[in-house]
Design an enzyme around this catalytic site. Structure first.
Site, PDB file in Angstrom:
ATOM      1  N   ASP A  12       0.868  -1.169   0.000  1.00  0.00           N
ATOM      2  CA  ASP A  12       0.000   0.000   0.000  1.00  0.00           C
ATOM      3  C   ASP A  12       0.908   1.223   0.000  1.00  0.00           C
ATOM      4  OD1 ASP A  12      -2.410   1.601   0.459  1.00  0.00           O
ATOM      5  OD2 ASP A  12      -1.640   1.822   2.502  1.00  0.00           O
ATOM      6  N   ASP A  14      -0.141   5.127   0.959  1.00  0.00           N
ATOM      7  CA  ASP A  14      -0.361   6.066   2.065  1.00  0.00           C
ATOM      8  C   ASP A  14      -0.381   5.330   3.400  1.00  0.00           C
ATOM      9  OD1 ASP A  14      -1.579   8.815   0.641  1.00  0.00           O
ATOM     10  OD2 ASP A  14      -1.919   6.973  -0.479  1.00  0.00           O
ATOM     11  N   ASP A 173      -1.724  -0.958   5.868  1.00  0.00           N
ATOM     12  CA  ASP A 173      -2.009  -0.395   7.189  1.00  0.00           C
ATOM     13  C   ASP A 173      -3.495  -0.277   7.486  1.00  0.00           C
ATOM     14  OD1 ASP A 173      -2.391   1.743   5.295  1.00  0.00           O
ATOM     15  OD2 ASP A 173      -2.297   3.163   6.966  1.00  0.00           O
TER      16      ASP A 173
END
Length: 233
Positions: A12, A14, A173
């Site tokens: 991922d 961001d 996250d």
């Protein structure tokens, strides 16, 4: 670890590879100012990041009083324009991320980015940070069309195909990342330093790392676990 743990490791963007909270917060606050709202801090915006810019803005507007759909569309355009113009002013890779990418490359692992950010924004950010050449592909939330962003497994399956196939793991996250990995049948690693909405243990990851120094041994352990068929059901 000296052997290649997985053929492909996806990330991922961001909150996982790059701390983009400063620039996203600045863009959010441009929209909030147009709506006559007080600005939010990066700490307040971080838990709202992960589902794409539209989802983030809707959460921030709902948290500050809501708005009708016509106004939302106007504020959304403002947010996108502001963010595109200042996408990398404050954003930086998380500590150890670049070293981890180097180590993976040294082992012959193909790395990729799968994000819910618009593909063009993701590529621009990675270009600005000098990271684009490291990745075999960058798949954004809009790359495969409506309904095919995380938590759909489609972008991870596309990642695997574009990277030439083989075994894969995913690092993220958010619950979107963990669900996408689960839906695609690949092990998921959660980063505890990301833009979390609650305890990292609640994400249902196969493993959690507190820093990028722990990524390699974690991939090694997961590779052994999954190769023996002991992966989660």
């Amino acid at each position: 670890m000296t052997a290649k743990p997985f053929d492909i490791v996806g990330f991922d963007l961001d909150g996982t590879l790059v701390d983009t909270s400063g620039d996203l917060t600045a863009a959010v606050n441009v929209a909030l100012a147009a709506a006559g709202r007080a600005p939010l801090s990066a700490d307040e915006v971080r838990p709202m990041i992960g589902g794409g810019a539209k989802h983030m803005l809707r959460l921030t507007l709902d948290a500050t009083g809501g708005c009708d759909e016509a106004d939302f569309r106007r504020y959304y355009k403002m947010l996108l324009a502001s963010y595109e113009a200042s996408i990398s002013v404050h954003s930086q890779p998380f500590p150890g991320a670049v070293d981890a990418l180097d180590r993976l490359a040294g082992l012959g692992v193909t790395v990729a980015v799968v994000t819910n950010k618009f593909e063009s924004f993701a590529v621009k950010l990675l270009d600005d940070l000098g990271l684009s050449e490291r990745f075999a592909c960058v798949i954004g939330g809009d790359t495969l069309g409506p309904g095919n962003a995380k938590p759909s497994p489609a972008p991870l399956r596309e990642m695997i195909e574009r990277c030439g196939g083989g075994s894969a793991a995913f690092v993220g996250d958010s619950i979107y990342d963990m669900m996408a990995a689960r839906n695609a049948g690949v092990p998921a690693i959660a980063v505890s330093f990301g833009f979390l909405t609650g305890p990292v243990e609640d994400l249902g990851a196969d493993a959690v790392i507190d820093d990028y120094g722990a990524l390699m041994p974690t991939l090694d352990r997961l590779s052994a676990t999954w190769s023996t068929g002991a992966a989660r059901a």
